[in-house]
Design an enzyme around this catalytic site. Structure first.
Site, PDB file in Angstrom:
ATOM      1  N   ASP A   1       0.806  -1.228   0.000  1.00  0.00           N
ATOM      2  CA  ASP A   1       0.000   0.000   0.000  1.00  0.00           C
ATOM      3  C   ASP A   1       0.833   1.269   0.000  1.00  0.00           C
ATOM      4  O   ASP A   1       0.360   2.328   0.430  1.00  0.00           O
ATOM      5  CB  ASP A   1      -0.926   0.006   1.215  1.00  0.00           C
ATOM      6  CG  ASP A   1      -2.198  -0.789   0.982  1.00  0.00           C
ATOM      7  OD1 ASP A   1      -2.948  -0.429   0.062  1.00  0.00           O
ATOM      8  OD2 ASP A   1      -2.439  -1.770   1.700  1.00  0.00           O
TER       9      ASP A   1
ATOM     10  N   HIS B   1     -10.394  -9.871   1.075  1.00  0.00           N
ATOM     11  CA  HIS B   1     -11.387  -8.930   1.607  1.00  0.00           C
ATOM     12  C   HIS B   1     -12.835  -9.346   1.388  1.00  0.00           C
ATOM     13  O   HIS B   1     -13.727  -8.780   2.018  1.00  0.00           O
ATOM     14  CB  HIS B   1     -11.205  -7.510   1.043  1.00  0.00           C
ATOM     15  CG  HIS B   1     -10.160  -6.706   1.739  1.00  0.00           C
ATOM     16  ND1 HIS B   1     -10.327  -6.191   3.010  1.00  0.00           N
ATOM     17  CD2 HIS B   1      -8.914  -6.332   1.354  1.00  0.00           C
ATOM     18  CE1 HIS B   1      -9.244  -5.529   3.367  1.00  0.00           C
ATOM     19  NE2 HIS B   1      -8.362  -5.610   2.380  1.00  0.00           N
TER      20      HIS B   1
ATOM     21  N   ASP C   1       1.241  -6.939   2.527  1.00  0.00           N
ATOM     22  CA  ASP C   1       0.406  -5.796   2.941  1.00  0.00           C
ATOM     23  C   ASP C   1       1.232  -4.730   3.644  1.00  0.00           C
ATOM     24  O   ASP C   1       0.736  -4.025   4.526  1.00  0.00           O
ATOM     25  CB  ASP C   1      -0.768  -6.240   3.815  1.00  0.00           C
ATOM     26  CG  ASP C   1      -1.930  -5.229   3.809  1.00  0.00           C
ATOM     27  OD1 ASP C   1      -1.891  -4.289   2.984  1.00  0.00           O
ATOM     28  OD2 ASP C   1      -2.848  -5.371   4.618  1.00  0.00           O
TER      29      ASP C   1
END
Length: 395
Positions: A25, A194, A323
């Site tokens: 990210d 997700h 992540d």
């Protein structure tokens, strides 16, 4: 093997078969911290203390390809524009560092980058809100280089249920299934991190191409709705897909699930968003952590997930999606993107072979993107672009 020799062997192996990481990210962190001012966060130098990611640590970690997440929050008033800004950020990063990074759109591009000693840079959009219920927008993101779409983020979209929201669609709606089919047609990977388990199963039913989980771990090892149930893992061999284990503490260590829920409630009580990693929010987090010590996973914790996922899905269906820069906390030994050799050393100590690890780090991810390209070439000969709308299919 001693720990030292395992680490040396891990680094040697990663020099040949580097890590393809499914989810980082960094672009969102750059937006939040410096509004994309790349001079203020010069990735050619260490950004420790600000970011999990920079070029020296990517090199130290043996990273050979990175799917940069072009995530935006679902509650933004114009998520499509924000997603375009994220894509622009990735392009700026690659343009600034041509000796280290190479844009990759295909599996062949990934291999070419590896042969040149550069890090293949790919993009994944995190959340179906980024297409605003528009198949034309989906195709536009693909044209700009986005190679996967995570069907939801933490909230439902109109056509798919999220793992962390109240069920509404019961999985995928008719339009949701059309989104999956159109992704297959254009060659965009369907990412099921997700999403609710019902959505995972519906997407596997609808998809004619391999799917991915860009950053998810095993629910049987850590019972969190963001993780993958065994019945879904069992379907990956028939689908050809890849589950990319994540390092987020609350997804890998059961004790961290409860701690994170309390820490998130504390953040909200101080007026911050759950996933806020700005310096102000992190001060609140650190104060909470001092009063309530945080359960800390290790590389061995992540390896436990990989052992289980290999037993259920098979070695051909595993990958890595750390992540980084999307989580406030990381496991001990996997503190930032330089940590991958510690995980590989742990797997070597557990008896994973060199061939096993080559599949985990590089080969499986390259194969799955190439397979999506093959399916796309075939589908494009029989089907044109879908112009269906959510109103026409879902009423």
């Amino acid at each position: 093997m001693t720990a030292l020799s395992s680490l040396e062997a891990a680094r040697e192996l990663l020099a040949e078969f580097p890590v393809v990481d499914g989810h980082n990210d960094l672009p969102w962190a750059l937006r939040e911290q410096v509004r994309y001012d790349l001079d203020a966060r010069d990735l050619a130098t260490s950004q420790a203390g600000h970011l999990h990611t920079d070029l020296p640590r990517l090199r130290a970690g043996g990273v050979g390809a990175q799917f940069w997440s072009v995530y935006v929050r679902a509650d933004l008033p114009d998520p499509v524009t924000a997603t375009l800004e994220q894509i622009d950020c990735v392009r700026q990063i690659v343009d600034r560092h041509p000796a280290d990074l190479r844009t990759a759109l295909t599996a062949a591009d990934m291999e070419a980058a590896r042969s040149q000693g550069r890090i293949a840079s790919l993009m994944g959009a995190e959340g179906g809100h980024s297409i605003a219920n528009s198949l034309g927008t989906l195709r536009g993101l693909y044209a700009l280089g986005v190679r996967y779409l995570t069907l939801t983020h933490n909230d439902n979209v109109d056509w798919a249920d999220s793992a962390t929201d109240e069920p509404a669609a019961g999985g995928l709606t008719a339009f949701g299934r059309e989104v999956v089919r159109e992704m297959n047609r254009i060659g965009m990977l369907v990412d099921l991190s997700h999403v609710a388990a019902t959505t995972m199963r519906d997407a596997l039913d609808a998809s004619s191409a391999p799917v991915i989980f860009s950053h998810s771990s095993a629910r049987a090892v850590c019972d969190h709705p963001r993780n993958i149930p065994d019945d879904v893992l069992e379907r990956l061999p028939a689908n050809g897909g890849v589950a990319m284990v994540t390092f987020v503490p609350k997804f890998v260590l059961q004790a961290a699930v409860e701690w994170t829920a309390a820490a998130s409630a504390n953040l909200r009580a101080h007026g911050f968003f759950d996933l806020d990693t700005t310096p102000e929010a992190m001060k609140v987090h650190r104060a909470f952590e001092q009063a309530h010590p945080r359960p800390v996973p290790t590389a061995a914790t992540v390896a436990d997930h990989l052992d289980h996922m290999r037993a259920v899905a098979g070695i051909d269906h595993l990958g890595i999606g750390g992540d980084y820069d999307g989580t406030a906390f990381t496991p001990d030994g996997l503190n930032d993107v330089s940590g991958y050799p510690n995980l590989i050393a742990e797997l070597l100590d557990r008896g994973w072979s060199r061939a096993d690890i080559a599949k985990l780090t590089w080969q499986n991810a390259v194969r799955v993107l190439g397979a999506a390209e093959d399916v796309s070439r075939e589908l494009r000969t029989t089907r044109g672009p879908s112009n269906a709308t959510i109103e026409s299919l879902d009423g």
